[in-house]
Design a protein around this motif. Structure first.
Motif, PDB file in Angstrom:
ATOM      1  N   PHE A 169      13.509   5.614  -0.819  1.00 30.33           N
ATOM      2  CA  PHE A 169      12.261   4.834  -1.304  1.00 30.33           C
ATOM      3  C   PHE A 169      12.400   4.577  -2.846  1.00 30.33           C
ATOM      4  CE2 PHE A 169      11.127   6.522   2.854  1.00 30.33           C
ATOM      5  CZ  PHE A 169      10.544   5.455   3.275  1.00 30.33           C
ATOM      6  N   SER A 170      13.470   5.049  -3.666  1.00 33.52           N
ATOM      7  CA  SER A 170      13.280   4.859  -5.156  1.00 33.52           C
ATOM      8  C   SER A 170      12.678   3.517  -5.828  1.00 33.52           C
ATOM      9  CB  SER A 170      14.823   5.002  -5.678  1.00 33.52           C
ATOM     10  OG  SER A 170      15.731   4.272  -5.308  1.00 33.52           O
ATOM     11  N   GLU A 171      12.984   2.351  -5.097  1.00 30.43           N
ATOM     12  CA  GLU A 171      12.603   1.235  -5.441  1.00 30.43           C
ATOM     13  C   GLU A 171      11.160   0.778  -4.921  1.00 30.43           C
ATOM     14  OE1 GLU A 171      14.012  -0.505  -7.924  1.00 30.43           O
ATOM     15  OE2 GLU A 171      15.100   1.151  -8.074  1.00 30.43           O
ATOM     16  N   PHE A 172      10.515   1.483  -4.132  1.00 34.84           N
ATOM     17  CA  PHE A 172       9.052   1.244  -3.633  1.00 34.84           C
ATOM     18  C   PHE A 172       8.091   2.118  -4.217  1.00 34.84           C
ATOM     19  CE2 PHE A 172      12.322   0.023  -0.591  1.00 34.84           C
ATOM     20  CZ  PHE A 172      11.968  -1.101  -0.017  1.00 34.84           C
ATOM     21  N   ALA A 173       7.168   1.610  -4.714  1.00 33.96           N
ATOM     22  CA  ALA A 173       6.251   2.054  -5.519  1.00 33.96           C
ATOM     23  C   ALA A 173       4.924   2.503  -4.671  1.00 33.96           C
ATOM     24  CB  ALA A 173       5.913   1.639  -6.825  1.00 33.96           C
ATOM     25  N   ALA A 174       4.022   1.559  -4.693  1.00 37.96           N
ATOM     26  CA  ALA A 174       2.814   1.650  -3.978  1.00 37.96           C
ATOM     27  C   ALA A 174       2.835   0.785  -2.738  1.00 37.96           C
ATOM     28  CB  ALA A 174       1.546   1.097  -5.083  1.00 37.96           C
ATOM     29  N   GLU A 175       4.028   0.319  -2.424  1.00 37.66           N
ATOM     30  CA  GLU A 175       3.929  -0.647  -1.025  1.00 37.66           C
ATOM     31  C   GLU A 175       3.526   0.334  -0.103  1.00 37.66           C
ATOM     32  OE1 GLU A 175       7.284  -2.632  -3.512  1.00 37.66           O
ATOM     33  OE2 GLU A 175       6.442  -0.650  -3.376  1.00 37.66           O
ATOM     34  N   ARG A 176       2.899  -0.191   0.886  1.00 38.32           N
ATOM     35  CA  ARG A 176       2.635   0.571   2.362  1.00 38.32           C
ATOM     36  C   ARG A 176       2.813  -0.697   3.130  1.00 38.32           C
ATOM     37  NH1 ARG A 176       0.163   5.322   1.931  1.00 38.32           N
ATOM     38  NH2 ARG A 176      -0.555   6.259  -0.255  1.00 38.32           N
ATOM     39  N   TYR A 177       3.102   0.075   4.489  1.00 38.10           N
ATOM     40  CA  TYR A 177       3.440  -0.861   5.582  1.00 38.10           C
ATOM     41  C   TYR A 177       2.931  -0.216   7.116  1.00 38.10           C
ATOM     42  CZ  TYR A 177       7.142  -2.090   2.462  1.00 38.10           C
ATOM     43  OH  TYR A 177       8.002  -2.587   1.250  1.00 38.10           O
ATOM     44  N   ASP A 178       2.805  -1.201   7.907  1.00 37.26           N
ATOM     45  CA  ASP A 178       2.374  -0.777   9.112  1.00 37.26           C
ATOM     46  C   ASP A 178       3.161  -0.188  10.117  1.00 37.26           C
ATOM     47  OD1 ASP A 178      -0.293  -2.232   9.317  1.00 37.26           O
ATOM     48  OD2 ASP A 178       1.039  -3.942   8.741  1.00 37.26           O
ATOM     49  N   VAL A 179       4.519  -0.315   9.731  1.00 34.02           N
ATOM     50  CA  VAL A 179       5.752   0.212  10.507  1.00 34.02           C
ATOM     51  C   VAL A 179       6.780   0.392   9.666  1.00 34.02           C
ATOM     52  CG1 VAL A 179       7.514  -0.157  12.344  1.00 34.02           C
ATOM     53  CG2 VAL A 179       4.906  -0.869  12.722  1.00 34.02           C
ATOM     54  N   ILE A 180       7.599   1.614   9.706  1.00 33.29           N
ATOM     55  CA  ILE A 180       8.837   1.801   9.210  1.00 33.29           C
ATOM     56  C   ILE A 180       9.743   2.377  10.316  1.00 33.29           C
ATOM     57  CG2 ILE A 180      10.152   3.518   7.355  1.00 33.29           C
ATOM     58  CD1 ILE A 180       7.271   3.690   5.906  1.00 33.29           C
ATOM     59  N   ALA A 227      10.623  11.897   7.065  1.00 28.90           N
ATOM     60  CA  ALA A 227       9.535  12.428   7.215  1.00 28.90           C
ATOM     61  C   ALA A 227       8.538  12.516   6.143  1.00 28.90           C
ATOM     62  CB  ALA A 227       9.759  13.884   8.042  1.00 28.90           C
ATOM     63  N   GLU A 228       8.780  13.107   5.056  1.00 26.15           N
ATOM     64  CA  GLU A 228       7.977  13.544   4.024  1.00 26.15           C
ATOM     65  C   GLU A 228       7.620  12.039   3.267  1.00 26.15           C
ATOM     66  OE1 GLU A 228       7.823  15.846  -0.195  1.00 26.15           O
ATOM     67  OE2 GLU A 228       9.642  16.195   1.251  1.00 26.15           O
ATOM     68  N   GLU A 229       8.479  11.077   3.123  1.00 32.31           N
ATOM     69  CA  GLU A 229       8.275  10.048   2.196  1.00 32.31           C
ATOM     70  C   GLU A 229       7.675   8.817   3.026  1.00 32.31           C
ATOM     71  OE1 GLU A 229       8.855   9.574  -1.047  1.00 32.31           O
ATOM     72  OE2 GLU A 229       9.344  11.734  -1.068  1.00 32.31           O
ATOM     73  N   CYS A 230       7.957   8.698   4.226  1.00 34.15           N
ATOM     74  CA  CYS A 230       7.289   7.652   4.879  1.00 34.15           C
ATOM     75  C   CYS A 230       5.586   7.841   4.696  1.00 34.15           C
ATOM     76  CB  CYS A 230       7.521   7.709   6.380  1.00 34.15           C
ATOM     77  SG  CYS A 230       9.383   7.059   6.442  1.00 34.15           S
ATOM     78  N   ARG A 231       5.213   8.997   4.862  1.00 35.69           N
ATOM     79  CA  ARG A 231       3.459   9.148   4.861  1.00 35.69           C
ATOM     80  C   ARG A 231       2.972   8.520   3.610  1.00 35.69           C
ATOM     81  NH1 ARG A 231       2.508  15.248   3.959  1.00 35.69           N
ATOM     82  NH2 ARG A 231       3.856  14.739   2.275  1.00 35.69           N
ATOM     83  N   LYS A 232       3.862   8.426   2.585  1.00 35.89           N
ATOM     84  CA  LYS A 232       3.302   7.801   1.144  1.00 35.89           C
ATOM     85  C   LYS A 232       3.412   6.426   1.206  1.00 35.89           C
ATOM     86  CE  LYS A 232       5.500  11.800  -1.265  1.00 35.89           C
ATOM     87  NZ  LYS A 232       6.706  12.070  -2.103  1.00 35.89           N
TER      88      LYS A 232
END
Length: 338
Positions: free
Chosen positions: A228-239, A281-286
């Motif tokens: 997720f190093s290049e993903f800042a505030a992006e949020r998704y419905d599905v990962i 598991a930790e980073e997908c939450r963000k």
């Protein structure tokens, strides 16, 4: 000498005098069998049908007839070369350059994992659970792009982003995207945009519908990112993710087609195989919207461990899904803000 080390050369062209179609195929089967290829008959047929102008039906009709000399002389060198490569344990898909996945043909090479039928379980779960075409989806560790592109093409979702740390893999995925995403039956306009000066990033957009005035816009993005190093505030419905999950000590025990010809970067999941699941598991939450979902492919003995990692991070509705042979293959869960 071990089974995989045995290798008998293909007969020279001059040694086959006026051969029948069956005799030519049999020579390929013989060499692959001697080399210890488990599916020698099937692999020889694929290489045979790609080297000579004949399909299965006509082969069955004409197999005992002599092959026309011009056809033999034109196709034999290519067939013999392909058989030699397969006998040396180069994967069939690398020799042919493609692999079918979810009914789509994906180009593959040594820089990406070969798409496998087991992974179709993950795609099918997302398509079943997420009928909303306005969903924003992230495919982490995309490799050839088989998961993300299958979702983009078959699910027709508004936005699918595919990320990988490997530039070589992303180039393969980009080629697949241009073939499969940009050229769809209902596309009335398409464009591709690169972003120089940034980590490798490609944005493909299509306008799909009966005409330009009423076309819907769909997007597929490729991003080079160390997770997720290049993903800042992006949020998704599905990962979704099919991360490296084979324990380091097991990689050397894999078949030579895998350990010698597929990228270790995409295989090795560290000592216990769970390294990337801990991070996911930790980073997908963000990066999930409220009620967002995760779908992870797993090794068939990792369901309990991955389920526990997700539970520890607060995910709910955790489920394990089996693949067609009945093995644990996907863990999915929902993220709700607490």
């Amino acid at each position: 000498m071990s089974k995989e080390e045995k290798k008998e050369p293909v007969k020279g062209q001059d040694s086959l005098q006026n051969p029948t179609w069956q005799e030519v195929l049999d020579e390929g089967v013989r060499v692959l069998s001697q080399a210890g290829i488990e599916e020698a008959q099937l692999d020889a047929w694929y290489l045979f049908s790609e080297s000579f102008p004949i399909d299965r039906v006509h082969f069955l009709i004409d197999r005992n007839r002599p092959m026309h000399r011009e056809i033999f002389e034109k196709g034999w060198p290519l067939f013999a070369e392909r058989i030699e490569k397969r006998a040396s344990r180069i994967p069939l898909q690398h020799i042919l350059g493609s692999q079918e996945f979810m009914g789509l043909s994906f180009r593959v090479n040594e820089h990406v994992l070969i798409p496998r039928q087991d992974t179709e379980t993950l795609v099918e779960e997302v398509l079943r659970d997420c009928p909303d075409r306005n969903a924003d989806i992230l495919d982490m560790c995309t490799g050839s792009g088989c998961i993300g592109l299958s979702l983009a093409v078959l699910g027709r979702y508004r936005s699918v982003t595919a990320a990988d740390v490997s530039e070589d893999a992303l180039r393969v995925a980009a080629g697949n995207a241009k073939r499969l995403f940009l050229i769809q039956k209902d596309v009335v306009r398409a464009e591709s945009k690169n972003f120089p000066g940034l980590p490798l990033r490609t944005e493909l957009t299509v306008w799909a519908g009966k005409n330009r005035e009423n076309a819907e816009t769909r997007q597929f993005r490729l991003v080079r990112s160390d997770l997720f190093s290049e993903f800042a505030a992006e949020r998704y419905d599905v990962i979704v993710s099919n991360p490296p999950y084979i324990p380091s000590g097991e990689v050397e025990k894999l078949e030579p087609e895998v350990r010698e010809h597929e990228p270790r970067l995409a295989l090795d999941g560290s000592a216990d195989g769970l390294h990337f699941y801990r991070i996911l598991a930790e980073e997908c939450r963000k990066h999930l919207k409220e009620g967002g979902r995760v779908y992870f492919e797993i090794g068939c003995e990792q369901a309990s461990a991955v389920t526990e990692l997700l539970a520890q991070q607060g995910y709910t509705k955790i489920q394990v899904v089996k693949d067609a042979p009945g093995l644990d293959r996907v863990v999915k869960a929902v993220w709700t803000q607490h």
